[in-house]
Scaffold this motif. Sequence first.
Motif, PDB file in Angstrom:
ATOM      1  N   LEU A 183       0.848  -1.188   0.000  1.00  0.00           N
ATOM      2  CA  LEU A 183       0.000   0.000   0.000  1.00  0.00           C
ATOM      3  C   LEU A 183       0.886   1.241   0.000  1.00  0.00           C
ATOM      4  CD1 LEU A 183      -3.085   0.527   0.238  1.00  0.00           C
ATOM      5  CD2 LEU A 183      -2.792   0.537   2.719  1.00  0.00           C
ATOM      6  N   ALA A 184       0.562   2.199  -0.851  1.00  0.00           N
ATOM      7  CA  ALA A 184       1.258   3.490  -0.827  1.00  0.00           C
ATOM      8  C   ALA A 184       0.206   4.578  -0.853  1.00  0.00           C
ATOM      9  CB  ALA A 184       2.193   3.624  -2.028  1.00  0.00           C
ATOM     10  N   GLU A 185       0.629   5.801  -0.554  1.00  0.00           N
ATOM     11  CA  GLU A 185      -0.372   6.870  -0.476  1.00  0.00           C
ATOM     12  C   GLU A 185      -0.958   7.154  -1.862  1.00  0.00           C
ATOM     13  OE1 GLU A 185       0.973  10.372   1.534  1.00  0.00           O
ATOM     14  OE2 GLU A 185      -0.721  11.543   0.782  1.00  0.00           O
ATOM     15  N   ARG A 186      -0.066   7.284  -2.862  1.00  0.00           N
ATOM     16  CA  ARG A 186      -0.544   7.682  -4.187  1.00  0.00           C
ATOM     17  C   ARG A 186       0.461   7.198  -5.236  1.00  0.00           C
ATOM     18  NH1 ARG A 186      -3.685  12.284  -5.778  1.00  0.00           N
ATOM     19  NH2 ARG A 186      -3.707  13.068  -3.646  1.00  0.00           N
ATOM     20  N   LEU A 187      -0.013   6.946  -6.436  1.00  0.00           N
ATOM     21  CA  LEU A 187       0.898   6.559  -7.517  1.00  0.00           C
ATOM     22  C   LEU A 187       1.536   7.823  -8.096  1.00  0.00           C
ATOM     23  CD1 LEU A 187       2.223   4.535  -9.400  1.00  0.00           C
ATOM     24  CD2 LEU A 187       0.156   4.558 -10.810  1.00  0.00           C
ATOM     25  N   THR A 188       2.722   8.131  -7.612  1.00  0.00           N
ATOM     26  CA  THR A 188       3.478   9.296  -8.095  1.00  0.00           C
ATOM     27  C   THR A 188       4.675   8.771  -8.894  1.00  0.00           C
ATOM     28  OG1 THR A 188       4.900   9.243  -6.160  1.00  0.00           O
ATOM     29  CG2 THR A 188       2.899  10.618  -6.012  1.00  0.00           C
ATOM     30  N   PRO A 189       5.407   9.653  -9.601  1.00  0.00           N
ATOM     31  CA  PRO A 189       6.619   9.191 -10.272  1.00  0.00           C
ATOM     32  C   PRO A 189       7.591   8.532  -9.296  1.00  0.00           C
ATOM     33  CG  PRO A 189       5.980  11.333 -11.126  1.00  0.00           C
ATOM     34  CD  PRO A 189       5.066  11.057  -9.966  1.00  0.00           C
ATOM     35  N   SER A 190       7.759   9.120  -8.120  1.00  0.00           N
ATOM     36  CA  SER A 190       8.681   8.536  -7.143  1.00  0.00           C
ATOM     37  C   SER A 190       8.218   7.141  -6.703  1.00  0.00           C
ATOM     38  CB  SER A 190       8.793   9.452  -5.916  1.00  0.00           C
ATOM     39  OG  SER A 190       9.426   8.776  -4.866  1.00  0.00           O
ATOM     40  N   VAL A 191       6.937   7.003  -6.448  1.00  0.00           N
ATOM     41  CA  VAL A 191       6.418   5.703  -5.997  1.00  0.00           C
ATOM     42  C   VAL A 191       6.568   4.659  -7.108  1.00  0.00           C
ATOM     43  CG1 VAL A 191       4.280   4.487  -5.382  1.00  0.00           C
ATOM     44  CG2 VAL A 191       4.948   6.548  -4.142  1.00  0.00           C
ATOM     45  N   LEU A 192       6.369   5.070  -8.359  1.00  0.00           N
ATOM     46  CA  LEU A 192       6.585   4.114  -9.457  1.00  0.00           C
ATOM     47  C   LEU A 192       8.039   3.641  -9.453  1.00  0.00           C
ATOM     48  CD1 LEU A 192       5.488   2.644 -11.992  1.00  0.00           C
ATOM     49  CD2 LEU A 192       6.407   4.555 -13.324  1.00  0.00           C
ATOM     50  N   GLY A 193       8.981   4.579  -9.296  1.00  0.00           N
ATOM     51  CA  GLY A 193      10.399   4.204  -9.242  1.00  0.00           C
ATOM     52  C   GLY A 193      10.668   3.234  -8.094  1.00  0.00           C
ATOM     53  N   GLN A 194      10.046   3.494  -6.949  1.00  0.00           N
ATOM     54  CA  GLN A 194      10.244   2.608  -5.794  1.00  0.00           C
ATOM     55  C   GLN A 194       9.717   1.196  -6.086  1.00  0.00           C
ATOM     56  OE1 GLN A 194       8.952   4.481  -2.018  1.00  0.00           O
ATOM     57  NE2 GLN A 194       9.157   6.440  -3.061  1.00  0.00           N
ATOM     58  N   LEU A 195       8.557   1.151  -6.733  1.00  0.00           N
ATOM     59  CA  LEU A 195       7.956  -0.159  -7.039  1.00  0.00           C
ATOM     60  C   LEU A 195       8.824  -0.961  -8.001  1.00  0.00           C
ATOM     61  CD1 LEU A 195       4.132   0.336  -7.689  1.00  0.00           C
ATOM     62  CD2 LEU A 195       5.190  -1.271  -6.091  1.00  0.00           C
ATOM     63  N   VAL A 196       9.311  -0.286  -9.044  1.00  0.00           N
ATOM     64  CA  VAL A 196      10.116  -1.007 -10.033  1.00  0.00           C
ATOM     65  C   VAL A 196      11.420  -1.492  -9.388  1.00  0.00           C
ATOM     66  CG1 VAL A 196      11.355  -0.837 -12.221  1.00  0.00           C
ATOM     67  CG2 VAL A 196       9.080   0.171 -11.999  1.00  0.00           C
ATOM     68  N   ALA A 197      12.072  -0.613  -8.629  1.00  0.00           N
ATOM     69  CA  ALA A 197      13.324  -1.019  -7.963  1.00  0.00           C
ATOM     70  C   ALA A 197      13.053  -2.158  -6.986  1.00  0.00           C
ATOM     71  CB  ALA A 197      13.958   0.172  -7.253  1.00  0.00           C
ATOM     72  N   LEU A 198      11.891  -2.121  -6.328  1.00  0.00           N
ATOM     73  CA  LEU A 198      11.542  -3.212  -5.414  1.00  0.00           C
ATOM     74  C   LEU A 198      11.592  -4.550  -6.150  1.00  0.00           C
ATOM     75  CD1 LEU A 198      10.235  -4.518  -2.868  1.00  0.00           C
ATOM     76  CD2 LEU A 198       8.008  -3.804  -3.767  1.00  0.00           C
ATOM     77  N   TYR A 199      10.951  -4.615  -7.307  1.00  0.00           N
ATOM     78  CA  TYR A 199      10.918  -5.901  -8.035  1.00  0.00           C
ATOM     79  C   TYR A 199      12.282  -6.241  -8.638  1.00  0.00           C
ATOM     80  CZ  TYR A 199       6.060  -6.765  -7.092  1.00  0.00           C
ATOM     81  OH  TYR A 199       4.878  -7.050  -6.435  1.00  0.00           O
ATOM     82  N   GLU A 200      13.063  -5.236  -9.022  1.00  0.00           N
ATOM     83  CA  GLU A 200      14.433  -5.540  -9.479  1.00  0.00           C
ATOM     84  C   GLU A 200      15.199  -6.249  -8.369  1.00  0.00           C
ATOM     85  OE1 GLU A 200      15.272  -1.737 -12.506  1.00  0.00           O
ATOM     86  OE2 GLU A 200      16.092  -1.707 -10.481  1.00  0.00           O
ATOM     87  N   HIS A 201      15.049  -5.752  -7.148  1.00  0.00           N
ATOM     88  CA  HIS A 201      15.850  -6.312  -6.043  1.00  0.00           C
ATOM     89  C   HIS A 201      15.274  -7.637  -5.523  1.00  0.00           C
ATOM     90  CE1 HIS A 201      18.099  -2.780  -6.574  1.00  0.00           C
ATOM     91  NE2 HIS A 201      17.356  -1.965  -5.856  1.00  0.00           N
ATOM     92  N   ILE A 202      13.959  -7.794  -5.635  1.00  0.00           N
ATOM     93  CA  ILE A 202      13.368  -9.112  -5.327  1.00  0.00           C
ATOM     94  C   ILE A 202      13.992 -10.146  -6.266  1.00  0.00           C
ATOM     95  CG2 ILE A 202      11.258 -10.506  -5.528  1.00  0.00           C
ATOM     96  CD1 ILE A 202       9.658  -7.953  -4.772  1.00  0.00           C
ATOM     97  N   THR A 203      14.048  -9.794  -7.549  1.00  0.00           N
ATOM     98  CA  THR A 203      14.578 -10.704  -8.568  1.00  0.00           C
ATOM     99  C   THR A 203      16.034 -11.044  -8.270  1.00  0.00           C
ATOM    100  OG1 THR A 203      13.077  -9.691 -10.166  1.00  0.00           O
ATOM    101  CG2 THR A 203      14.916 -10.933 -11.077  1.00  0.00           C
TER     102      THR A 203
END
Length: 550
Positions: free
Chosen positions: A472-492
């Motif tokens: 859960l995040a507050e809002r889909l902002t450019p920063s939050v999108l970057g955080q989400l993508v980096a999250l999955y890069e690092h999960i991988t």
Amino acid sequence: MSSYDVTATPAWSALVAEKAVVDATNLREKFDADAQRAERFTAVAGDLHLDYSKNLITSDTVAKLVDLANAADLRGKIDAMFAGEHINITEDRAVLHTALRLPRDAQLVVDGQDIVKDVHEVLDRMEEFSNKVRGGEWLGYTGKTINTIVNIGIGGSDLGPVMAYEALRDYADRSIECRFVSNIDPTDVYEKCRDLDYERTLFIVASKTFGTAETLTNARQARSWLIEALGSDEAVAKHFVAVSTNAQRVADFGIDTANMFGFWDWVGGRYSYDSAVGLALMLSVGADNFRAMLDGFHTMDEHFRTADFAQNVPVIMGLLNVWYNNFYGTGSHAVLPYSQYLLRFPAYLQQLTMESNGKSVRVDGSPVSQSAGGFEVQTGEIFWGEPGTNGQHAFYQLLHQGTKMTPADFIAFAQPNHDLGTMHDLFMSNFFAQTAALAFGKTADEVRAEGTAEAIVAHRVMPGNRPTNSILAERLTPSVLGQLVALYEHITFTQSILWGINAFDQWGVELGKQMALQFEGMLTSQETPDYTADGSTNALIAKYRELRGR
Ligand code: F6P
């Protein structure tokens, strides 16, 4: 990197024993026994709040999974990646997508080169160019401003830009439309170009290698339509720019290298949309939003690099994926964004995760698939998904009552980009309902208590105990999108280290490419060709030629 057999560690044996403990109770019982469970299994990274309490785990499971990560020297491997060691051993390359989002004042010298300076030089050029296009200063060959961008690229040179363009539509300059041509199926370039106003169109040819058949074929077609429409070869300079690591091939194609935006061999294609590969996105949302997205990536990078594993969101999620894939044999993983803007996020993740971790041998070439303690090491899961609530009316039935268990990540935002009465609350009530129903189900007694006829009670029982993560995040902002993508890069990355595989090459896609080139002549020759393929393929090609009238 030396090879590493996850099954040979004491931590693996401890997890074999742990599985029996975990399976002795279901999620209802686990929550009943621990009032603090939701709090205990919550972790925060940047703006992302992860509740992983609806997983088939105990506190001991997490501790044992962290032991497994330590046995694999995950910390050392993270440090090696961030430092620019050549961890992509089959291509002898550093893996430094994390350097694409380092702040300007950071320092990182790799192979004798100040790469932070290089990264920011390209970003500054992209900004200057996109300001010119967006500001109406960059004019087409006939003196008109640009209102349509066509990005021609495939794989990592397409999926990232198109995913992020869709995700950040609310931040876009709506007077500029972006289209994305990727497939060598001629209908793709035809449909995307059929109604173009060429005088106002800018083509971006995006290809790391500038040698990919799909991209070059589509780019040549688009170039010839442009020249036909505008009446001169000279129009190309004003309507074509390139994004690549290969300046020579860009020049050979006929694009002025002054209009080329570079990146480096240490950026893998599927990790590249935050490099110049994101030029279409920057043209759409502007440099400030693009940079805010990079800051979001960096926030997640720093969390991954520094947080203790027990609080480290990408590490926890990567370990859970290993837990399910290896100890429950799940094989697939659903990603379910409750945001229509994240429409292409699952498709983007398919390349990120499956091209990275779809490997069968460890870094030393030994087979990764080992059976130990009755459990099999399997690598990359099949990632798939669709935004909610659409998926609920399509495939969720299988998630709830099918015989297979499919772990799922639910992703949602508290604040809608467009607040229309209580519509967002209604939408989000589905997000909360689905994860609760998957976890806790409905027993036969509960079904009976609703007055259900006995003959159909079994059909209406919901087994529950189906694991999910809620992000859960507050809002889909450019920063939050970057955080989400980096999250999955690092999960991988985390999963690849646990399995001892190289997540950064993709030899498996090469054979099919070579064979397609070999077969092309058999399809196109006017004479009956020498059929040189196998029996099945020869017969299929002969049938194709007949249907094609050859
Ligand atoms: O499909 C294989 C692949 O090499 C991907 O890894 C890559 O993202 C894609 O092709 C496109 O490559 P390029 O950017 O070099 O055209």
